[in-house]
Design a protein around this motif. Structure first.
Motif, PDB file in Angstrom:
ATOM      1  N   MET A   1       0.941  -1.160  -0.127  1.00  0.00           N
ATOM      2  CA  MET A   1       0.163   0.219   0.071  1.00  0.00           C
ATOM      3  C   MET A   1       0.774   1.378   0.042  1.00  0.00           C
ATOM      4  N   LYS A   2       0.515   2.401  -0.768  1.00  0.00           N
ATOM      5  CA  LYS A   2       1.217   3.583  -0.547  1.00  0.00           C
ATOM      6  C   LYS A   2       0.584   4.268   0.570  1.00  0.00           C
ATOM      7  N   ILE A   3       1.322   4.978   1.546  1.00  0.00           N
ATOM      8  CA  ILE A   3       1.248   5.641   2.640  1.00  0.00           C
ATOM      9  C   ILE A   3       1.789   6.801   2.574  1.00  0.00           C
ATOM     10  N   GLY A   4       0.823   8.173   2.697  1.00  0.00           N
ATOM     11  CA  GLY A   4       1.408   9.335   2.960  1.00  0.00           C
ATOM     12  C   GLY A   4       1.622   9.947   4.300  1.00  0.00           C
ATOM     13  N   VAL A   5       2.503  10.433   4.597  1.00  0.00           N
ATOM     14  CA  VAL A   5       2.876  11.152   5.805  1.00  0.00           C
ATOM     15  C   VAL A   5       2.790  12.685   5.576  1.00  0.00           C
ATOM     16  N   ILE A   6       1.937  13.269   6.323  1.00  0.00           N
ATOM     17  CA  ILE A   6       1.590  14.723   6.219  1.00  0.00           C
ATOM     18  C   ILE A   6       2.325  15.672   7.041  1.00  0.00           C
ATOM     19  N   LYS A   7       2.820  16.751   6.630  1.00  0.00           N
ATOM     20  CA  LYS A   7       3.170  17.819   7.442  1.00  0.00           C
ATOM     21  C   LYS A   7       1.720  18.595   7.890  1.00  0.00           C
ATOM     22  N   ASP A   8       1.634  18.609   9.214  1.00  0.00           N
ATOM     23  CA  ASP A   8       0.444  18.960   9.697  1.00  0.00           C
ATOM     24  C   ASP A   8       0.318  20.725   9.688  1.00  0.00           C
ATOM     25  N   PRO A   9      -0.624  21.295   9.101  1.00  0.00           N
ATOM     26  CA  PRO A   9      -0.646  22.820   8.799  1.00  0.00           C
ATOM     27  C   PRO A   9      -0.987  23.532  10.042  1.00  0.00           C
ATOM     28  N   LYS A  10      -1.702  22.824  10.913  1.00  0.00           N
ATOM     29  CA  LYS A  10      -2.155  23.381  12.137  1.00  0.00           C
ATOM     30  C   LYS A  10      -1.198  24.400  12.874  1.00  0.00           C
ATOM     31  N   GLN A  11      -1.424  25.538  13.451  1.00  0.00           N
ATOM     32  CA  GLN A  11      -0.583  26.499  14.100  1.00  0.00           C
ATOM     33  C   GLN A  11       0.244  25.660  15.203  1.00  0.00           C
ATOM     34  N   VAL A  35       6.812  10.767   2.073  1.00  0.00           N
ATOM     35  CA  VAL A  35       6.653  11.795   3.211  1.00  0.00           C
ATOM     36  C   VAL A  35       6.621  13.183   2.710  1.00  0.00           C
ATOM     37  N   ASP A  36       5.739  13.991   3.049  1.00  0.00           N
ATOM     38  CA  ASP A  36       5.669  15.384   2.610  1.00  0.00           C
ATOM     39  C   ASP A  36       7.103  16.127   3.216  1.00  0.00           C
ATOM     40  N   ARG A  37       7.478  16.826   2.101  1.00  0.00           N
ATOM     41  CA  ARG A  37       8.554  17.487   2.526  1.00  0.00           C
ATOM     42  C   ARG A  37       8.641  18.541   3.697  1.00  0.00           C
ATOM     43  N   ASP A  38       9.606  18.127   4.420  1.00  0.00           N
ATOM     44  CA  ASP A  38       9.883  18.746   5.837  1.00  0.00           C
ATOM     45  C   ASP A  38       8.872  18.549   6.966  1.00  0.00           C
ATOM     46  N   ALA A  39       8.213  17.296   6.535  1.00  0.00           N
ATOM     47  CA  ALA A  39       7.089  17.062   7.776  1.00  0.00           C
ATOM     48  C   ALA A  39       7.574  16.755   9.113  1.00  0.00           C
ATOM     49  N   GLY A  40       8.922  16.284   9.292  1.00  0.00           N
ATOM     50  CA  GLY A  40       9.437  15.773  10.397  1.00  0.00           C
ATOM     51  C   GLY A  40      10.420  16.798  10.859  1.00  0.00           C
ATOM     52  N   ILE A  41      10.500  18.062  10.252  1.00  0.00           N
ATOM     53  CA  ILE A  41      11.792  18.680  10.673  1.00  0.00           C
ATOM     54  C   ILE A  41      11.384  19.327  12.100  1.00  0.00           C
ATOM     55  N   GLY A  42      10.148  19.704  12.378  1.00  0.00           N
ATOM     56  CA  GLY A  42       9.631  20.368  13.921  1.00  0.00           C
ATOM     57  C   GLY A  42      10.042  19.274  15.101  1.00  0.00           C
ATOM     58  N   ALA A  43       9.992  18.011  14.608  1.00  0.00           N
ATOM     59  CA  ALA A  43      10.385  16.946  15.787  1.00  0.00           C
ATOM     60  C   ALA A  43      11.796  16.437  15.561  1.00  0.00           C
ATOM     61  N   GLY A  44      12.551  17.237  14.756  1.00  0.00           N
ATOM     62  CA  GLY A  44      13.919  16.724  14.643  1.00  0.00           C
ATOM     63  C   GLY A  44      14.268  15.851  13.755  1.00  0.00           C
ATOM     64  N   PHE A  45      13.690  15.339  12.744  1.00  0.00           N
ATOM     65  CA  PHE A  45      13.776  14.435  11.776  1.00  0.00           C
ATOM     66  C   PHE A  45      13.936  15.021  10.280  1.00  0.00           C
ATOM     67  N   SER A  46      15.192  14.767   9.658  1.00  0.00           N
ATOM     68  CA  SER A  46      15.398  15.700   8.388  1.00  0.00           C
ATOM     69  C   SER A  46      14.768  14.633   7.172  1.00  0.00           C
ATOM     70  N   ILE A  57      10.566  11.545  -0.719  1.00  0.00           N
ATOM     71  CA  ILE A  57      10.177  13.011  -0.108  1.00  0.00           C
ATOM     72  C   ILE A  57       9.341  13.605  -1.271  1.00  0.00           C
ATOM     73  N   VAL A  58       8.329  14.169  -1.234  1.00  0.00           N
ATOM     74  CA  VAL A  58       7.589  14.303  -1.949  1.00  0.00           C
ATOM     75  C   VAL A  58       6.878  15.968  -1.599  1.00  0.00           C
ATOM     76  N   ASP A  59       5.993  16.654  -2.569  1.00  0.00           N
ATOM     77  CA  ASP A  59       5.440  17.783  -1.932  1.00  0.00           C
ATOM     78  C   ASP A  59       3.830  17.256  -1.552  1.00  0.00           C
ATOM     79  N   THR A  60       3.213  18.439  -0.889  1.00  0.00           N
ATOM     80  CA  THR A  60       2.119  18.033  -0.043  1.00  0.00           C
ATOM     81  C   THR A  60       0.983  17.388  -0.950  1.00  0.00           C
ATOM     82  N   GLU A  61       0.938  17.766  -2.261  1.00  0.00           N
ATOM     83  CA  GLU A  61      -0.272  17.187  -3.192  1.00  0.00           C
ATOM     84  C   GLU A  61      -0.011  15.869  -3.338  1.00  0.00           C
ATOM     85  N   GLU A  62       1.312  15.542  -3.756  1.00  0.00           N
ATOM     86  CA  GLU A  62       1.573  14.032  -3.990  1.00  0.00           C
ATOM     87  C   GLU A  62       1.438  13.161  -3.182  1.00  0.00           C
ATOM     88  N   ALA A  63       1.915  13.633  -1.604  1.00  0.00           N
ATOM     89  CA  ALA A  63       1.717  13.018  -0.507  1.00  0.00           C
ATOM     90  C   ALA A  63       0.105  12.530  -0.113  1.00  0.00           C
TER      91      ALA A  63
END
Length: 365
Positions: A1-11, A35-46, A57-63
């Protein structure tokens, strides 16, 4: 299965639903992880760490094109346009407070897995570490917002030698309350816990045997009486899948000390405090009403995304693997915790608590 990991836009949301280690586990099972580009940056994962684990690593729309979407928080209105027919959304969705989001999912015949409602042996096992984080943060946030520059009463909650510490009142005696209480005791505070369940009262009385903690049966009368004593009031009540009642009335808030602080941990699900009409945010966390400082940020653990992400990813991976391997229909039939977490199934609301909260038809799963 294809799985998309999203960078949450919530403030203020720095958590991500999957660590690189989770990606390794899923790709080893033959699944493709976007994986949505930079989705893990806030948690320290590059991005590079995710790539090394086997993700693309993809853009949000593809994720968002993936049939299984892994988020932390509920989709925001800006994300509804990405919804696909039959798509599965996994996250802490709190749909009882998000009628519009639920209806958008219903239109697309989607599947919503509300991780906060996943129950194992009677425990909301995935929510538990997030509740612990929220409870602990509530203790020191309450102390912080008592300071005069925020509109607080100017009291140092822990006190100092010769000056008595303040009083914290906690509504509810579950996991968040225990974590808040442990922190507050460490500060030297007097703590009053209001709890309804006789079984939980017995547990709390056994856990807290010193004079600094009072355990009181929770009624509207005991709440009204004890909230007046609070320098910090913390509401922790959460009803799985449903909006909690507004137990803390406007009159109760008006009776509180001027400059006291309210923290509503349950605001994700709609909150229990009548004077909180809408959530706040990490960028603008408080407001003052009737002389009382109100804190109502719905994603409290988002402020400590490293700790929170590691905690949630340890809990969710076995269920994500099961959904990816079997598909949602078979996973729901064979994995009871996933069954308990289903809110929307093929466009139908299958949680009675959610259906009652948003006023829609309930379909038994």
């Amino acid at each position: 299965m294809k799985i998309g990991v999203i960078k949450d836009p919530k403030q203020g949301e720095g958590r991500v639903g999957m660590t690189p280690e989770n990606v390794k586990i899923l790709t080893a099972e033959g699944h493709e992880v976007l994986v949505d580009r930079d989705a893990g940056i806030g948690a320290g994962f590059s991005n590079e760490e995710y790539q090394a684990a086997g993700a693309k690593i993809v853009d949000t729309e593809e994720a968002w094109t993936a049939p299984l979407i892994v988020k932390v928080k509920e989709p925001m209105p800006s994300e509804y346009g990405y919804f696909k027919e039959g798509q599965i959304i996994w996250g802490f969705l709190h749909l009882a407070a998000n009628k519009e989001c639920t209806e958008e999912m219903m239109k697309k015949n989607m599947y919503a897995v509300s991780a906060e409602n996943l129950i194992v042996d009677g425990v909301q096992t995935l929510l538990k570490p997030m509740s612990a984080l929220a409870g602990r943060r509530a203790a020191y946030l309450g102390a912080n917002y008592l300071e005069a520059q925020y509109g607080g009463e100017g009291l140092l909650l822990p006190g100092i030698p010769g000056i008595e510490a303040g009083t914290a009142v906690i509504l509810g005696g579950g996991n968040a309350a225990v974590n808040a209480c442990d922190m507050l005791i460490g500060m030297g505070c007097h703590v009053i816990i209001l709890e309804k369940s006789e079984k939980q009262i017995a547990y709390l009385e056994d856990r807290y045997t010193n004079d600094s903690v009072e355990i009181i049966p929770s009624t509207q009368e005991s709440l009204a009486e004890n909230i007046k004593k609070a320098d910090v009031f913390i509401s922790t009540l959460l009803i799985p899948g449903a909006k909690p009642p507004k137990l803390v009335t406007t009159e109760m808030v008006q009776s509180m000390k001027k400059g006291s602080v309210i923290i509503d941990i349950a605001i994700d699900q709609g909150g229990t405090v009548a004077t909180i009409e809408a959530p706040t945010s990490h960028a603008d966390p408080i407001f003052v009403k009737y002389g009382v400082v109100h804190y109502a940020v719905p994603n409290m653990p988002g402020a400590v995304p490293r700790t929170a992400t590691i905690a949630l990813s340890k809990g969710n991976i076995e269920y994500l693997v099961d959904i990816a391997n079997k598909g949602i229909e078979e996973a729901v039939k064979t994995n009871e915790p996933i069954h308990t977490a289903m809110s929307v199934y093929d466009g139908k609301v299958v949680s009675k608590a959610l259906a009652d909260s948003i006023g829609t038809e309930y379909t038994e799963l």
